[in-house]
Design an enzyme around this catalytic site. Structure first.
Site, PDB file in Angstrom:
ATOM      1  N   GLU A  25       0.832  -1.217   0.000  1.00 10.91           N
ATOM      2  CA  GLU A  25       0.000   0.000   0.000  1.00 10.91           C
ATOM      3  C   GLU A  25       0.869   1.271   0.000  1.00 10.91           C
ATOM      4  OE1 GLU A  25      -1.454   1.351   3.767  1.00 10.91           O
ATOM      5  OE2 GLU A  25      -0.802  -0.484   4.764  1.00 10.91           O
ATOM      6  N   VAL A 106      -5.161  -0.217   2.677  1.00 13.25           N
ATOM      7  CA  VAL A 106      -5.237  -1.652   2.397  1.00 13.25           C
ATOM      8  C   VAL A 106      -6.404  -1.933   1.445  1.00 13.25           C
ATOM      9  CG1 VAL A 106      -5.655  -3.908   3.434  1.00 13.25           C
ATOM     10  CG2 VAL A 106      -4.221  -2.241   4.635  1.00 13.25           C
ATOM     11  N   ASP A 142     -11.203  -2.068   4.943  1.00  9.12           N
ATOM     12  CA  ASP A 142     -10.246  -3.155   4.682  1.00  9.12           C
ATOM     13  C   ASP A 142     -10.947  -4.510   4.833  1.00  9.12           C
ATOM     14  OD1 ASP A 142      -8.450  -1.056   4.649  1.00  9.12           O
ATOM     15  OD2 ASP A 142      -7.230  -1.771   6.337  1.00  9.12           O
ATOM     16  N   LYS A 159      -4.117  -3.123  13.461  1.00 10.37           N
ATOM     17  CA  LYS A 159      -3.459  -1.994  14.124  1.00 10.37           C
ATOM     18  C   LYS A 159      -3.847  -1.985  15.605  1.00 10.37           C
ATOM     19  CE  LYS A 159      -2.686   1.058  10.323  1.00 10.37           C
ATOM     20  NZ  LYS A 159      -3.167   0.250   9.194  1.00 10.37           N
TER      21      LYS A 159
HETATM   22  N1  PSU Z   1      -1.111   4.132   8.522  1.00 10.37           N
HETATM   23  C1  PSU Z   1      -1.328   5.396   8.933  1.00 10.37           C
HETATM   24  N2  PSU Z   1      -2.456   5.984   8.572  1.00 10.37           N
HETATM   25  C2  PSU Z   1      -3.402   5.353   7.817  1.00 10.37           C
HETATM   26  C3  PSU Z   1      -3.162   4.020   7.402  1.00 10.37           C
HETATM   27  C4  PSU Z   1      -2.012   3.477   7.769  1.00 10.37           C
HETATM   28  O1  PSU Z   1      -0.513   5.959   9.659  1.00 10.37           O
HETATM   29  O2  PSU Z   1      -4.423   5.955   7.520  1.00 10.37           O
HETATM   30  C5  PSU Z   1      -4.218   3.313   6.582  1.00 10.37           C
HETATM   31  C6  PSU Z   1      -3.922   1.848   6.235  1.00 10.37           C
HETATM   32  O3  PSU Z   1      -3.642   1.791   4.878  1.00 10.37           O
HETATM   33  C7  PSU Z   1      -5.221   1.119   6.574  1.00 10.37           C
HETATM   34  C8  PSU Z   1      -6.182   2.219   6.842  1.00 10.37           C
HETATM   35  O4  PSU Z   1      -5.666   0.352   5.486  1.00 10.37           O
HETATM   36  O5  PSU Z   1      -5.382   3.248   7.350  1.00 10.37           O
HETATM   37  C9  PSU Z   1      -7.272   1.916   7.824  1.00 10.37           C
HETATM   38  O6  PSU Z   1      -7.979   3.101   8.054  1.00 10.37           O
HETATM   39  P1  PSU Z   1      -9.479   3.057   8.589  1.00 10.37           P
HETATM   40  O7  PSU Z   1      -9.358   2.618  10.000  1.00 10.37           O
HETATM   41  O8  PSU Z   1      -9.938   4.484   8.427  1.00 10.37           O
HETATM   42  O9  PSU Z   1     -10.212   2.115   7.720  1.00 10.37           O
END
Ligand code: PSU
Ligand code: MN
Length: 305
Positions: A25, A106, A142, A159
């Site tokens: 990504e 992702v 994702d 995460k």
């Molecule tokens: N790392 C960061 N910030 C991000 C991401 C990663 O520091 O925004 C991205 C990743 O690519 C992951 C996404 O797929 O955040 C998930 O975000 P959300 O929880 O909004 O779906």
């Protein structure tokens, strides 16, 4: 379609000839780490994939085109340009039409990877079900994208800002396997364990590859998640990290942070509060998951469909 998605020749040739390819990504480059660590890490990730015998394919939106297999110059541009928008599945069309840059998460990376025929993807930590999702409905796209593509996702769990138990429940509901490669616990990105177990564990890459092939051969359409934790020596103590994350989440809620801002905001706040310790951990786990993804891709290529 070909006007909108451009697959690098090396990647297209590798896919056509059944060689191992790993999609990556670009949100990790644009938002995950700061310059110059983001650029160094991106380059080292590509090297790790190559060292395993696979071809790296960094995905991003460059000047209104979905690019699969970004060049070093394009990656450098992502690493140095401030304010590149975070692009998840829902944002892809408008950002392409707008003609600019987009850092793919992702979810949107999987879309482009599937189009190019890539079977393996690596990231440090997937998006998942956020704490308090019962109220906010905040579930990362994702996970939804995992139900749509046949791709092996190699990661160190979700995460650390996510609810690991709810994330695993969601994956089970949607029939997405979660298999620990030589590990019992579902990892937590910066930490070795989230406190939850992987539903399954495998010791051998050949067995893993045969399991992935069989999952798809019987008609399953979705992703197959392979987990492997951060190296013990680089891991952060999970109790301290979770305490800090919950503190930062409460602050963010009070400040009204919501939607796609939540993930970058909390990760950034935690990195600042730990004076970069989480950034170092992030770098370590990006490299280790990427190296394993290269090996998984090679094993999968040997077990041709
Ligand atoms: N790392 C960061 N910030 C991000 C991401 C990663 O520091 O925004 C991205 C990743 O690519 C992951 C996404 O797929 O955040 C998930 O975000 P959300 O929880 O909004 O779906
Ligand atoms: Mn969200």
């Amino acid at each position: 379609m070909t006007d909108l998605i451009s697959v690098h020749d090396e990647v297209a040739d590798a896919v056509r000839s059944g060689q191992a390819v790993v999609a990556l990504e670009s949100s990790a480059v644009a938002h995950g780490l700061k310059y110059p660590m983001n650029l160094d890490t991106a380059r080292d990730m590509a090297k790790a994939v190559r060292a395993a015998g696979a071809v790296p394919a960094r995905v991003g939106i460059v000047d209104g085109r979905f690019v699969v297999g970004m060049t070093d110059e394009q990656i450098e541009r992502f690493a140095t340009t401030p304010g590149i928008p975070k692009v998840s599945t829902r944002d892809v069309g408008p950002v392409i039409a707008g003609g600019g840059l987009g850092a793919t998460t992702v979810s949107s990376t999987l879309l482009a990877a599937a189009h190019a025929g890539i079977e393996v993807f690596a990231t440090a930590g997937i998006g998942g079900v956020h704490f308090n999702a019962q109220e906010t409905f905040d579930v990362s796209p994702d996970l939804i994208q995992f139900t749509r593509h046949r791709v092996a996702v190699v990661c160190a769990g979700a995460k650390s800002i996510l609810d690991p138990a709810l994330t695993l429940e969601y994956l089970e509901t949607h029939g997405i396997p979660v298999v620990g490669y030589r590990c019992d616990d579902f990892p937590a990105y910066y930490s070795v364990s989230s406190g939850q177990r992987n539903p399954r564990r495998v010791e051998d890459l050949g067995d893993l590859a045969r399991g992935i092939r069989a999952h798809w051969a019987v008609g399953n359409e979705g992703a197959f998640v392979v987990t492997h934790p951060i190296a013990e020596a680089d891991a952060l103590p999970s109790e301290e990290v979770y305490a800090l994350i919950h503190e930062k989440m409460a602050e963010a809620r009070r400040e009204g942070v919501s939607g796609p801002e939540v993930t970058p905001h909390i990760l950034g706040a935690v990195a600042a509060a730990t004076k970069g310790a989480t950034a170092e951990a992030n770098r370590s786990v990006l490299l280790s998951t990427t190296a394993l993804a290269g090996e998984v891709a090679v094993a999968l290529a040997r077990e041709a469909a």
